[in-house]
Design a protein around this motif. Sequence first.
Motif, PDB file in Angstrom:
ATOM      1  N   GLY A  19       0.816  -1.210   0.000  1.00 44.38           N
ATOM      2  CA  GLY A  19       0.000   0.000   0.000  1.00 44.38           C
ATOM      3  C   GLY A  19       0.842   1.249   0.000  1.00 44.38           C
ATOM      4  N   TRP A  20       1.883   1.252   0.829  1.00 48.91           N
ATOM      5  CA  TRP A  20       2.777   2.406   0.884  1.00 48.91           C
ATOM      6  C   TRP A  20       3.469   2.612  -0.469  1.00 48.91           C
ATOM      7  CZ3 TRP A  20       8.229   2.444   0.622  1.00 48.91           C
ATOM      8  CH2 TRP A  20       8.812   3.670   0.856  1.00 48.91           C
ATOM      9  N   SER A  21       3.908   1.512  -1.085  1.00 54.26           N
ATOM     10  CA  SER A  21       4.571   1.581  -2.392  1.00 54.26           C
ATOM     11  C   SER A  21       3.626   2.129  -3.462  1.00 54.26           C
ATOM     12  CB  SER A  21       5.006   0.181  -2.793  1.00 54.26           C
ATOM     13  OG  SER A  21       6.323   0.143  -3.175  1.00 54.26           O
ATOM     14  N   ALA A  22       2.386   1.649  -3.495  1.00 50.59           N
ATOM     15  CA  ALA A  22       1.410   2.113  -4.483  1.00 50.59           C
ATOM     16  C   ALA A  22       1.076   3.582  -4.256  1.00 50.59           C
ATOM     17  CB  ALA A  22       0.148   1.261  -4.413  1.00 50.59           C
ATOM     18  N   TRP A  23       0.920   3.983  -2.996  1.00 47.64           N
ATOM     19  CA  TRP A  23       0.610   5.379  -2.694  1.00 47.64           C
ATOM     20  C   TRP A  23       1.757   6.284  -3.129  1.00 47.64           C
ATOM     21  CZ3 TRP A  23       3.009   8.757   0.814  1.00 47.64           C
ATOM     22  CH2 TRP A  23       2.339   9.965   1.003  1.00 47.64           C
ATOM     23  N   ARG A  28       3.630   9.877  -9.623  1.00 48.10           N
ATOM     24  CA  ARG A  28       4.479   9.887 -10.813  1.00 48.10           C
ATOM     25  C   ARG A  28       3.617   9.955 -12.060  1.00 48.10           C
ATOM     26  NH1 ARG A  28       8.978   5.340  -9.414  1.00 48.10           N
ATOM     27  NH2 ARG A  28       9.755   6.363  -7.561  1.00 48.10           N
ATOM     28  N   SER A  29       3.905  10.950 -12.884  1.00 48.99           N
ATOM     29  CA  SER A  29       3.157  11.068 -14.134  1.00 48.99           C
ATOM     30  C   SER A  29       3.893  10.296 -15.218  1.00 48.99           C
ATOM     31  CB  SER A  29       2.994  12.531 -14.516  1.00 48.99           C
ATOM     32  OG  SER A  29       4.264  13.118 -14.646  1.00 48.99           O
ATOM     33  N   GLU A  30       3.185  10.092 -16.318  1.00 49.99           N
ATOM     34  CA  GLU A  30       3.798   9.394 -17.438  1.00 49.99           C
ATOM     35  C   GLU A  30       4.894  10.263 -18.027  1.00 49.99           C
ATOM     36  OE1 GLU A  30       1.212   7.840 -20.394  1.00 49.99           O
ATOM     37  OE2 GLU A  30      -0.322   7.381 -18.929  1.00 49.99           O
ATOM     38  N   PRO A  31       5.914   9.664 -18.592  1.00 47.24           N
ATOM     39  CA  PRO A  31       6.946  10.483 -19.226  1.00 47.24           C
ATOM     40  C   PRO A  31       6.341  11.286 -20.374  1.00 47.24           C
ATOM     41  CG  PRO A  31       7.272   8.150 -19.730  1.00 47.24           C
ATOM     42  CD  PRO A  31       6.157   8.250 -18.734  1.00 47.24           C
ATOM     43  N   PRO A  32       6.859  12.487 -20.635  1.00 48.77           N
ATOM     44  CA  PRO A  32       6.284  13.308 -21.709  1.00 48.77           C
ATOM     45  C   PRO A  32       6.394  12.587 -23.054  1.00 48.77           C
ATOM     46  CG  PRO A  32       8.367  14.233 -20.952  1.00 48.77           C
ATOM     47  CD  PRO A  32       8.019  13.095 -20.038  1.00 48.77           C
ATOM     48  N   ALA A  33       5.371  12.788 -23.849  1.00 50.59           N
ATOM     49  CA  ALA A  33       5.353  12.179 -25.187  1.00 50.59           C
ATOM     50  C   ALA A  33       6.449  12.797 -26.038  1.00 50.59           C
ATOM     51  CB  ALA A  33       3.997  12.384 -25.845  1.00 50.59           C
ATOM     52  N   ASP A  34       6.930  12.041 -26.992  1.00 50.17           N
ATOM     53  CA  ASP A  34       7.960  12.527 -27.899  1.00 50.17           C
ATOM     54  C   ASP A  34       7.338  13.609 -28.784  1.00 50.17           C
ATOM     55  OD1 ASP A  34      10.206  12.869 -29.392  1.00 50.17           O
ATOM     56  OD2 ASP A  34       9.976  11.015 -30.539  1.00 50.17           O
ATOM     57  N   THR A  35       7.791  14.850 -28.595  1.00 51.34           N
ATOM     58  CA  THR A  35       7.191  15.971 -29.319  1.00 51.34           C
ATOM     59  C   THR A  35       7.900  16.257 -30.634  1.00 51.34           C
ATOM     60  OG1 THR A  35       8.568  17.520 -28.090  1.00 51.34           O
ATOM     61  CG2 THR A  35       6.365  17.070 -27.220  1.00 51.34           C
ATOM     62  N   THR A  36       8.984  15.561 -30.916  1.00 51.33           N
ATOM     63  CA  THR A  36       9.644  15.795 -32.194  1.00 51.33           C
ATOM     64  C   THR A  36       8.790  15.225 -33.311  1.00 51.33           C
ATOM     65  OG1 THR A  36      10.876  13.738 -31.980  1.00 51.33           O
ATOM     66  CG2 THR A  36      11.944  15.734 -31.164  1.00 51.33           C
ATOM     67  N   GLN A  37       8.754  15.938 -34.392  1.00 50.69           N
ATOM     68  CA  GLN A  37       7.927  15.540 -35.519  1.00 50.69           C
ATOM     69  C   GLN A  37       8.601  14.378 -36.236  1.00 50.69           C
ATOM     70  OE1 GLN A  37       7.466  18.561 -38.469  1.00 50.69           O
ATOM     71  NE2 GLN A  37       5.339  18.024 -38.753  1.00 50.69           N
ATOM     72  N   ARG A  38       7.856  13.330 -36.454  1.00 50.69           N
ATOM     73  CA  ARG A  38       8.402  12.149 -37.108  1.00 50.69           C
ATOM     74  C   ARG A  38       7.773  12.006 -38.477  1.00 50.69           C
ATOM     75  NH1 ARG A  38      10.623   7.655 -33.730  1.00 50.69           N
ATOM     76  NH2 ARG A  38      10.488   6.845 -35.815  1.00 50.69           N
ATOM     77  N   SER A  39       8.553  11.495 -39.390  1.00 48.87           N
ATOM     78  CA  SER A  39       8.076  11.300 -40.751  1.00 48.87           C
ATOM     79  C   SER A  39       7.634   9.865 -40.940  1.00 48.87           C
ATOM     80  CB  SER A  39       9.200  11.600 -41.745  1.00 48.87           C
ATOM     81  OG  SER A  39       9.620  12.923 -41.618  1.00 48.87           O
ATOM     82  N   ASP A  40       6.583   9.695 -41.756  1.00 47.15           N
ATOM     83  CA  ASP A  40       6.190   8.353 -42.155  1.00 47.15           C
ATOM     84  C   ASP A  40       7.254   7.752 -43.054  1.00 47.15           C
ATOM     85  OD1 ASP A  40       3.824   8.204 -40.808  1.00 47.15           O
ATOM     86  OD2 ASP A  40       2.574   8.721 -42.515  1.00 47.15           O
TER      87      ASP A  40
END
Length: 186
Positions: A19-23, A28-40
């Motif tokens: 319980g202490w570990s889960a609390w 912690r939030s999710e790591p930020p999404a990769d904001t660099t523009q990716r090409s197909d």
Amino acid sequence: MSWRGVLGVALVLAAIFSGWSAWRMRDRSEPPADTTQRSDYVLRDFELVMLARDGTESLRLEAPQLQRNREDESLAIDRPVFHTPGQDGAWRLTADQGWINADGDLARLTGNVAGDSAEGHPVPTTFRTDTLELLPDQDLARTGDRVTLTRPGIMQTGVGFQANLQTRQYQFLSQVQTRYEPTPRR
């Protein structure tokens, strides 16, 4: 203490630790999404032919590199060279950068835009500007920037420009200046 008591204390301690570990981890939030523009995909040193709805060639494109944007499906092009067919010959349009929308009905050229009529055309024509929109379905090129158009014996400048690439009819929208330079007779 019996083995059941020891087991019970161990289970209570494990539950408290879990319980202490889960609390502790809930903040912690999710790591930020990769904001660099990716090409197909990326094309290098290519030639692309775009067809009109009736199957005829509407535009030919050559460039050292093209990248397709994954989000909006547009195309970014380095040093594009567009060839547009016309009744009296093709136009060659070049620029530093190009962009084509996902539908392929709008191309934007930016940086050192140059339009040159086909070699051997009876009335060689060139125009220069900073930006240009190309509408291949309508055989139309237009800009709101300053344009310099040169033909034998005449040089025109103006702000705002439209050209029908099929019929070679063009129109300046404002601040037009014309300079005639007659060719010497022989």
